[in-house]
Design an enzyme around this catalytic site. Structure first.
Site, PDB file in Angstrom:
ATOM      1  N   GLU A  97       1.488  18.412   9.980  1.00 28.14           N
ATOM      2  CA  GLU A  97       2.065  17.146   9.518  1.00 28.14           C
ATOM      3  C   GLU A  97       1.456  16.757   8.180  1.00 28.14           C
ATOM      4  OE1 GLU A  97       4.303  15.170   9.257  1.00 28.14           O
ATOM      5  OE2 GLU A  97       4.330  13.670  10.847  1.00 28.14           O
ATOM      6  N   ASP A  98       2.193  15.970   7.409  1.00 30.12           N
ATOM      7  CA  ASP A  98       1.645  15.507   6.131  1.00 30.12           C
ATOM      8  C   ASP A  98       0.616  14.399   6.325  1.00 30.12           C
ATOM      9  OD1 ASP A  98       3.610  13.707   6.973  1.00 30.12           O
ATOM     10  OD2 ASP A  98       4.610  13.566   5.038  1.00 30.12           O
ATOM     11  N   ASP A 101      -0.212   8.235  10.655  1.00 29.48           N
ATOM     12  CA  ASP A 101      -0.400   6.824  10.306  1.00 29.48           C
ATOM     13  C   ASP A 101      -0.601   6.004  11.589  1.00 29.48           C
ATOM     14  OD1 ASP A 101      -0.372   4.375   8.993  1.00 29.48           O
ATOM     15  OD2 ASP A 101       1.777   4.367   8.625  1.00 29.48           O
ATOM     16  N   PHE A 150      -0.574   3.476   0.719  1.00 30.45           N
ATOM     17  CA  PHE A 150       0.637   4.275   0.898  1.00 30.45           C
ATOM     18  C   PHE A 150       0.641   5.363  -0.161  1.00 30.45           C
ATOM     19  CE2 PHE A 150       5.038   5.530   0.980  1.00 30.45           C
ATOM     20  CZ  PHE A 150       5.290   5.531   2.343  1.00 30.45           C
ATOM     21  N   ARG A 163       8.098  13.648  -3.760  1.00 36.10           N
ATOM     22  CA  ARG A 163       7.603  14.763  -2.932  1.00 36.10           C
ATOM     23  C   ARG A 163       7.127  15.939  -3.770  1.00 36.10           C
ATOM     24  NH1 ARG A 163       8.941  13.774   2.516  1.00 36.10           N
ATOM     25  NH2 ARG A 163      10.975  12.863   2.914  1.00 36.10           N
TER      26      ARG A 163
HETATM   27  P1  IMP Z   1       3.344   7.578  12.296  1.00 36.32           P
HETATM   28  O1  IMP Z   1       4.232   7.836  13.460  1.00 36.32           O
HETATM   29  O2  IMP Z   1       3.222   6.100  11.997  1.00 36.32           O
HETATM   30  O3  IMP Z   1       2.011   8.237  12.383  1.00 36.32           O
HETATM   31  O4  IMP Z   1       4.155   8.108  11.072  1.00 36.32           O
HETATM   32  C1  IMP Z   1       3.845   9.215  10.353  1.00 36.32           C
HETATM   33  C2  IMP Z   1       4.931   9.422   9.315  1.00 36.32           C
HETATM   34  O5  IMP Z   1       5.099   8.237   8.521  1.00 36.32           O
HETATM   35  C3  IMP Z   1       4.528  10.502   8.352  1.00 36.32           C
HETATM   36  O6  IMP Z   1       5.010  11.746   8.771  1.00 36.32           O
HETATM   37  C4  IMP Z   1       5.209  10.045   7.072  1.00 36.32           C
HETATM   38  O7  IMP Z   1       6.529  10.518   7.026  1.00 36.32           O
HETATM   39  C5  IMP Z   1       5.233   8.549   7.166  1.00 36.32           C
HETATM   40  N1  IMP Z   1       4.119   7.938   6.425  1.00 36.32           N
HETATM   41  C6  IMP Z   1       3.079   7.234   6.942  1.00 36.32           C
HETATM   42  N2  IMP Z   1       2.228   6.842   5.969  1.00 36.32           N
HETATM   43  C7  IMP Z   1       2.731   7.346   4.815  1.00 36.32           C
HETATM   44  C8  IMP Z   1       2.272   7.315   3.465  1.00 36.32           C
HETATM   45  O8  IMP Z   1       1.229   6.753   3.092  1.00 36.32           O
HETATM   46  N3  IMP Z   1       3.067   7.947   2.559  1.00 36.32           N
HETATM   47  C9  IMP Z   1       4.221   8.585   2.890  1.00 36.32           C
HETATM   48  N4  IMP Z   1       4.662   8.659   4.145  1.00 36.32           N
HETATM   49  C10 IMP Z   1       3.930   8.038   5.110  1.00 36.32           C
HETATM   50 MG    MG Z   2       6.558  12.841   7.979  1.00 38.32          MG
END
Ligand code: IMP
Ligand code: MG
Length: 174
Positions: A97-98, A101, A150, A163
């Site tokens: 995963e990137d 969050d 962010f 990206r």
């Molecule tokens: P989570 O389910 O809240 O952990 O969401 C994770 C996803 O939210 C990541 O795969 C990203 O696509 C997006 N995301 C969360 N924080 C960021 C950020 O700082 N920059 C870009 N995308 C983010």
């Molecule tokens: Mg993502």
């Protein structure tokens, strides 16, 4: 074009860390049947670099989950829009995963693949952002820890933009 003048993480810093992660994963998965599952779209660049830093015979595929769209806060609702095309039976799955969050996406995915015939399921995330964590999820391999902000670049987007940037930048949220 650039979201900020100075990158938070330079291309060189990212490259060095990806090589370290690749070495660690190479050690840990000796003799295993490693399957890398990159989470689209954000992980496409990280997964491409990471898999080339792993000196093992492995399989790679991508999955897609329902995303935020243009919003910056997770809805908590996760849906698997694209499943892996590889048979996971007896294999060791590494979800790539990137950024983690709230953790909602990875907690759901980990649970989902733990119910598959895979032998093991671990998580590798380039960035582990802990401030907004609401779901219980442990990231097994982390590139960089971050408290808040962010980020964009190196696969990370803001409404599908940025990206392609080779470095990672913090986006002004005001
Ligand atoms: P989570 O389910 O809240 O952990 O969401 C994770 C996803 O939210 C990541 O795969 C990203 O696509 C997006 N995301 C969360 N924080 C960021 C950020 O700082 N920059 C870009 N995308 C983010
Ligand atoms: Mg993502």
């Amino acid at each position: 074009m650039l979201p900020a003048r100075k990158p938070l993480l330079t291309a060189r810093q990212i490259q060095d860390r990806v090589l370290e992660l690749g070495r660690q994963i190479t050690q840990d998965y000796q003799g295993r049947q490693l399957v890398i599952l990159g989470v689209l779209n954000g992980a496409f660049i990280f997964a491409a670099d990471l898999c080339r830093a792993i000196a093992l015979d492995l399989e790679i595929d991508f999955i897609r989950v329902a995303s935020y769209g243009a919003a910056t806060v997770s809805s908590g609702t996760v849906r698997l829009l694209q499943k892996p095309g590889i048979d996971l039976t007896g294999k060791d799955v590494l979800l790539v995963e990137d950024i983690v969050d709230t953790g909602a996406t990875m907690a759901w995915l980990q649970n989902h693949f733990r119910q598959s015939p895979a032998r093991s399921v671990r998580i590798c995330s380039l960035i582990d952002k802990k401030e907004r964590r609401t779901a219980e999820v442990e990231v097994d391999y982390t590139g960089f820890d971050l408290d808040r902000g962010f980020l964009v670049g190196y696969g990370l987007d803001s409404a599908e933009h940025y990206r392609n940037l080779p470095a990672i930048y913090a986006l002004d949220e005001d």
